[in-house]
Design an enzyme around this catalytic site. Sequence first.
Site, PDB file in Angstrom:
ATOM      1  N   TYR A 186     -45.967   0.423 -12.709  1.00  0.00           N
ATOM      2  CA  TYR A 186     -45.477  -0.089 -11.418  1.00  0.00           C
ATOM      3  C   TYR A 186     -44.127   0.542 -11.058  1.00  0.00           C
ATOM      4  O   TYR A 186     -43.946   1.059  -9.952  1.00  0.00           O
ATOM      5  CB  TYR A 186     -45.348  -1.608 -11.502  1.00  0.00           C
ATOM      6  CG  TYR A 186     -44.879  -2.251 -10.222  1.00  0.00           C
ATOM      7  CD1 TYR A 186     -45.738  -2.405  -9.137  1.00  0.00           C
ATOM      8  CD2 TYR A 186     -43.571  -2.719 -10.091  1.00  0.00           C
ATOM      9  CE1 TYR A 186     -45.307  -3.006  -7.961  1.00  0.00           C
ATOM     10  CE2 TYR A 186     -43.139  -3.324  -8.919  1.00  0.00           C
ATOM     11  CZ  TYR A 186     -44.005  -3.469  -7.858  1.00  0.00           C
ATOM     12  OH  TYR A 186     -43.582  -4.065  -6.689  1.00  0.00           O
TER      13      TYR A 186
ATOM     14  N   SER B 256     -39.288  -1.290  -4.385  1.00  0.00           N
ATOM     15  CA  SER B 256     -39.022  -2.466  -5.233  1.00  0.00           C
ATOM     16  C   SER B 256     -37.728  -2.223  -5.984  1.00  0.00           C
ATOM     17  O   SER B 256     -37.370  -1.057  -6.258  1.00  0.00           O
ATOM     18  CB  SER B 256     -40.166  -2.643  -6.243  1.00  0.00           C
ATOM     19  OG  SER B 256     -39.827  -3.624  -7.209  1.00  0.00           O
TER      20      SER B 256
HETATM   21  P1  NAI Z   1     -49.422  -9.824  -2.414  1.00  0.00           P
HETATM   22  O1  NAI Z   1     -50.240  -9.640  -3.644  1.00  0.00           O
HETATM   23  O2  NAI Z   1     -49.267 -11.177  -1.827  1.00  0.00           O
HETATM   24  O3  NAI Z   1     -49.948  -8.841  -1.266  1.00  0.00           O
HETATM   25  C1  NAI Z   1     -50.387  -7.531  -1.523  1.00  0.00           C
HETATM   26  C2  NAI Z   1     -51.462  -7.202  -0.508  1.00  0.00           C
HETATM   27  O4  NAI Z   1     -51.831  -5.824  -0.684  1.00  0.00           O
HETATM   28  C3  NAI Z   1     -52.736  -8.036  -0.686  1.00  0.00           C
HETATM   29  O5  NAI Z   1     -53.109  -8.613   0.555  1.00  0.00           O
HETATM   30  C4  NAI Z   1     -53.773  -7.019  -1.153  1.00  0.00           C
HETATM   31  O6  NAI Z   1     -55.099  -7.300  -0.699  1.00  0.00           O
HETATM   32  C5  NAI Z   1     -53.231  -5.750  -0.528  1.00  0.00           C
HETATM   33  N1  NAI Z   1     -53.766  -4.541  -1.159  1.00  0.00           N
HETATM   34  C6  NAI Z   1     -53.908  -4.269  -2.482  1.00  0.00           C
HETATM   35  N2  NAI Z   1     -54.497  -3.079  -2.647  1.00  0.00           N
HETATM   36  C7  NAI Z   1     -54.723  -2.582  -1.406  1.00  0.00           C
HETATM   37  C8  NAI Z   1     -55.314  -1.388  -0.911  1.00  0.00           C
HETATM   38  N3  NAI Z   1     -55.801  -0.443  -1.741  1.00  0.00           N
HETATM   39  N4  NAI Z   1     -55.345  -1.196   0.431  1.00  0.00           N
HETATM   40  C9  NAI Z   1     -54.870  -2.137   1.271  1.00  0.00           C
HETATM   41  N5  NAI Z   1     -54.338  -3.302   0.876  1.00  0.00           N
HETATM   42  C10 NAI Z   1     -54.263  -3.505  -0.456  1.00  0.00           C
HETATM   43  O7  NAI Z   1     -47.998  -9.225  -2.816  1.00  0.00           O
HETATM   44  P2  NAI Z   1     -46.596  -9.095  -2.036  1.00  0.00           P
HETATM   45  O8  NAI Z   1     -45.572  -9.627  -2.923  1.00  0.00           O
HETATM   46  O9  NAI Z   1     -46.685  -9.586  -0.651  1.00  0.00           O
HETATM   47  O10 NAI Z   1     -46.433  -7.487  -2.044  1.00  0.00           O
HETATM   48  C11 NAI Z   1     -46.095  -6.735  -0.909  1.00  0.00           C
HETATM   49  C12 NAI Z   1     -45.328  -5.498  -1.349  1.00  0.00           C
HETATM   50  O11 NAI Z   1     -44.066  -5.885  -1.914  1.00  0.00           O
HETATM   51  C13 NAI Z   1     -46.016  -4.652  -2.426  1.00  0.00           C
HETATM   52  O12 NAI Z   1     -45.832  -3.279  -2.129  1.00  0.00           O
HETATM   53  C14 NAI Z   1     -45.262  -5.021  -3.681  1.00  0.00           C
HETATM   54  O13 NAI Z   1     -45.322  -4.017  -4.660  1.00  0.00           O
HETATM   55  C15 NAI Z   1     -43.858  -5.213  -3.142  1.00  0.00           C
HETATM   56  N6  NAI Z   1     -42.975  -5.981  -3.980  1.00  0.00           N
HETATM   57  C16 NAI Z   1     -43.267  -7.288  -4.310  1.00  0.00           C
HETATM   58  C17 NAI Z   1     -42.381  -8.029  -5.085  1.00  0.00           C
HETATM   59  C18 NAI Z   1     -42.613  -9.458  -5.432  1.00  0.00           C
HETATM   60  O14 NAI Z   1     -41.825  -9.995  -6.247  1.00  0.00           O
HETATM   61  N7  NAI Z   1     -43.589 -10.130  -4.888  1.00  0.00           N
HETATM   62  C19 NAI Z   1     -41.157  -7.410  -5.590  1.00  0.00           C
HETATM   63  C20 NAI Z   1     -40.935  -6.069  -5.168  1.00  0.00           C
HETATM   64  C21 NAI Z   1     -41.820  -5.386  -4.401  1.00  0.00           C
END
Ligand code: NAI
Length: 244
Positions: free
Chosen positions: A152, A139
């Site tokens: 985070y 991130s």
């Molecule tokens: P999201 O909340 O839509 O998706 C995250 C997914 O991870 C969900 O489907 C959730 O069920 C799953 N998850 C959570 N804990 C888990 C576990 N223990 N085992 C397996 N799956 C698990 O969020 P998004 O935005 O798609 O996030 C994807 C990645 O991008 C993450 O690593 C997040 O930290 C990173 N990120 C997101 C940003 C944003 O602005 N949305 C910015 C920078 C990084």
Amino acid sequence: MTRLANKVAIITGAGSGQGAAEARLFAAEGARVAVTDVNEEAARAVAQEIGEAAIAVRLDVTNETDWRKAVDATIAAFGKVDVLVNNAGVYKPRPIQQTDRALLDLHYNVNVVGTFLGMQAVREVMRDGGGGAIVNIASGAGTKGFPGMIAYSGSKFMVRGISRCAAIDLAPDKIRVNLVLPGIIDTPMLAENPPEILAAFPTLPPAQRLGTVDEIAEAVLFLASDAASYVMGAELSVCGGLMA
Ligand code: NAI
């Protein structure tokens, strides 16, 4: 399109947001995909939408048994593992005054330990298959401090550290490890921001808009594909200039 023709990929957290977009794009580019998530129902919905190029697997990235089962299920369905995207993550922003040990552990376990266990789970099968590509999702918040992100941001700094070390360790096995650093991306994760964090957060990035999941998926696809054959230990910021 065939940028991932004949590749088999495992994507974590692929039931939502960026991971789901990566699964759709990878399949559209010729890959077969294990759509994994701790939320099995969400993973199943994405896999069903993709069709026969996908399987759904329940995978809690903090659980080593789940990892073994996910790798086994992928090999049983598709014969090998070429690509791993460690995308699953948690984001519960609070300032240090409201961050206890449990909140710190949650971020550390899912974001850092989950990424580490994923690399451990696939490295031998990738090596024995002649190599592979791992893309870890950090991130912009893993490069500098932001309000309310002590747990985070700290975890994402660590994701960068372990990825760079793994890139060096795994290079002899022809496994490339790289990082994508998203900025502010329009996914369900943004709903985790309490009003006081939103108020303290910088305004829109230079791009004057949030990023889309498809814009992140394209960057992940590049690093996963053979087009990035000499890219190792790299960090690709996809942030609309937020980190410029
Ligand atoms: P999201 O909340 O839509 O998706 C995250 C997914 O991870 C969900 O489907 C959730 O069920 C799953 N998850 C959570 N804990 C888990 C576990 N223990 N085992 C397996 N799956 C698990 O969020 P998004 O935005 O798609 O996030 C994807 C990645 O991008 C993450 O690593 C997040 O930290 C990173 N990120 C997101 C940003 C944003 O602005 N949305 C910015 C920078 C990084």
